[in-house]
Design an enzyme around this catalytic site. Structure first.
Site, PDB file in Angstrom:
ATOM      1  N   TYR A  92      -7.588   3.097   4.083  1.00 41.79           N
ATOM      2  CA  TYR A  92      -6.554   3.649   4.954  1.00 41.79           C
ATOM      3  C   TYR A  92      -6.899   3.509   6.431  1.00 41.79           C
ATOM      4  O   TYR A  92      -6.046   3.173   7.256  1.00 41.79           O
ATOM      5  CB  TYR A  92      -6.324   5.125   4.626  1.00 41.79           C
ATOM      6  CG  TYR A  92      -5.338   5.376   3.516  1.00 41.79           C
ATOM      7  CD1 TYR A  92      -4.061   4.828   3.548  1.00 41.79           C
ATOM      8  CD2 TYR A  92      -5.670   6.199   2.438  1.00 41.79           C
ATOM      9  CE1 TYR A  92      -3.143   5.072   2.538  1.00 41.79           C
ATOM     10  CE2 TYR A  92      -4.759   6.456   1.419  1.00 41.79           C
ATOM     11  CZ  TYR A  92      -3.501   5.890   1.478  1.00 41.79           C
ATOM     12  OH  TYR A  92      -2.589   6.135   0.475  1.00 41.79           O
ATOM     13  N   ALA A 147       1.373   4.112  -5.525  1.00 42.50           N
ATOM     14  CA  ALA A 147       0.132   4.592  -6.129  1.00 42.50           C
ATOM     15  C   ALA A 147      -0.053   6.097  -5.951  1.00 42.50           C
ATOM     16  O   ALA A 147      -0.345   6.822  -6.910  1.00 42.50           O
ATOM     17  CB  ALA A 147      -1.055   3.835  -5.541  1.00 42.50           C
ATOM     18  N   GLU A 148       0.112   6.586  -4.728  1.00 43.44           N
ATOM     19  CA  GLU A 148      -0.135   8.007  -4.483  1.00 43.44           C
ATOM     20  C   GLU A 148       0.921   8.882  -5.163  1.00 43.44           C
ATOM     21  O   GLU A 148       0.605   9.957  -5.684  1.00 43.44           O
ATOM     22  CB  GLU A 148      -0.172   8.297  -2.981  1.00 43.44           C
ATOM     23  CG  GLU A 148      -1.194   7.505  -2.186  1.00 43.44           C
ATOM     24  CD  GLU A 148      -2.645   7.874  -2.497  1.00 43.44           C
ATOM     25  OE1 GLU A 148      -2.896   8.579  -3.499  1.00 43.44           O
ATOM     26  OE2 GLU A 148      -3.522   7.449  -1.724  1.00 43.44           O
ATOM     27  N   ALA A 149       2.161   8.423  -5.188  1.00 38.82           N
ATOM     28  CA  ALA A 149       3.208   9.185  -5.865  1.00 38.82           C
ATOM     29  C   ALA A 149       2.967   9.233  -7.366  1.00 38.82           C
ATOM     30  O   ALA A 149       3.303  10.225  -8.023  1.00 38.82           O
ATOM     31  CB  ALA A 149       4.579   8.582  -5.562  1.00 38.82           C
ATOM     32  N   PHE A 152       0.081  11.877  -7.887  1.00 36.28           N
ATOM     33  CA  PHE A 152       0.333  13.277  -7.530  1.00 36.28           C
ATOM     34  C   PHE A 152       1.809  13.636  -7.672  1.00 36.28           C
ATOM     35  O   PHE A 152       2.647  13.113  -6.941  1.00 36.28           O
ATOM     36  CB  PHE A 152      -0.114  13.542  -6.085  1.00 36.28           C
ATOM     37  CG  PHE A 152      -1.554  13.222  -5.834  1.00 36.28           C
ATOM     38  CD1 PHE A 152      -2.554  14.055  -6.304  1.00 36.28           C
ATOM     39  CD2 PHE A 152      -1.908  12.069  -5.149  1.00 36.28           C
ATOM     40  CE1 PHE A 152      -3.888  13.751  -6.086  1.00 36.28           C
ATOM     41  CE2 PHE A 152      -3.242  11.757  -4.925  1.00 36.28           C
ATOM     42  CZ  PHE A 152      -4.238  12.602  -5.397  1.00 36.28           C
TER      43      PHE A 152
END
Length: 236
Positions: A92, A147-149, A152
């Site tokens: 990031y 990916a993050e969705a 989480f």
């Protein structure tokens, strides 16, 4: 893998390593299709495919995460001559630096999230000449919206609640993102029947019930905890 259950929960777990190392996601916008390549073992984004301003398919990739040969298999529309290794790395911080964010704390949080924002940034990289700032901003949003969705449900719910509009991100979203590995290890190695053996603080307050983390997907850490769980417990 539906057979894997960590910490006595029903949270989905990424399957064990296999010969199929990568997966592809295709997104449609007003300017056509943009594709992402992801690693199956952790959902890290490794490449993307878009057309340039001459309508030529070009694939851009993180050279430390995928080889040119693997990229040819994953995104065959782009010839080897039209593949380009990105000049920055997949973390990031490196992507944020190239996104040239000047607002607030100069991180991805300042860009916000949302379907409309993702669509706008897709259009900024498709059928246009490459602009690194636009590319990096697209990657920041695409990574979080895919990916993050998936990892989480908390992020999924924010996207759904505000669909399709852009919304402001928050510190809790960032804390989730940087703690996925730690959270997965805590659930795998130190939870029973959905309850941790002690309070955990992942950056947004103490948690004892796993359900309060609103997880969507855990990283693969093995099939049976036993000794491995003891090792991960010791790390936490």
């Amino acid at each position: 893998d539906p057979n894997l259950k960590y910490g006595g929960t029903d949270i989905a777990v990424i399957g064990p390593p296999s010969r199929d190392k990568f997966l592809r996601l295709n997104f449609q916008s007003s300017r056509g299709t943009v594709s992402l390549g992801l690693k199956r073992e952790n959902l890290y984004v490794v490449a993307y495919l878009a057309m340039d301003n001459a309508n030529v398919n070009r694939a851009y990739y993180f050279g430390t995460e995928i080889t040119s040969a693997e990229l040819t298999t994953l995104l065959p529309e782009a010839t080897v001559a039209n593949q380009k290794a990105l000049e920055y790395t997949e973390d990031y911080q490196s992507i944020e630096k190239n996104a040239k964010i000047t607002e607030g704390d100069k991180t991805r949080k300042e860009l916000g999230l949302g379907i409309n924002l993702l669509s706008t940034l897709m259009d900024a990289v498709n059928k246009k000449a490459r602009v690194v700032k636009n590319e990096a901003r697209f990657l920041l949003i695409a990574i979080q919206m895919t990916a993050e969705a998936a990892r989480f449900r908390y992020i999924q719910n924010l996207v759904t609640k505000n669909f399709p509009n852009k919304f402001n991100s928050e510190d809790k979203v960032i804390q989730f993102q940087v703690n996925w590995s730690k959270i997965s290890k805590a659930i795998y190695g130190d939870a029973k029947n959905g309850v941790f053996n002690k309070d955990y603080d992942f950056g947004f307050g103490k948690v004892r019930q796993v359900k309060d983390l609103q997880m969507g997907l855990l990283m693969y850490l093995g099939t049976t905890p036993n000794n491995a769980a003891d090792r991960y417990r010791a790390e936490l």
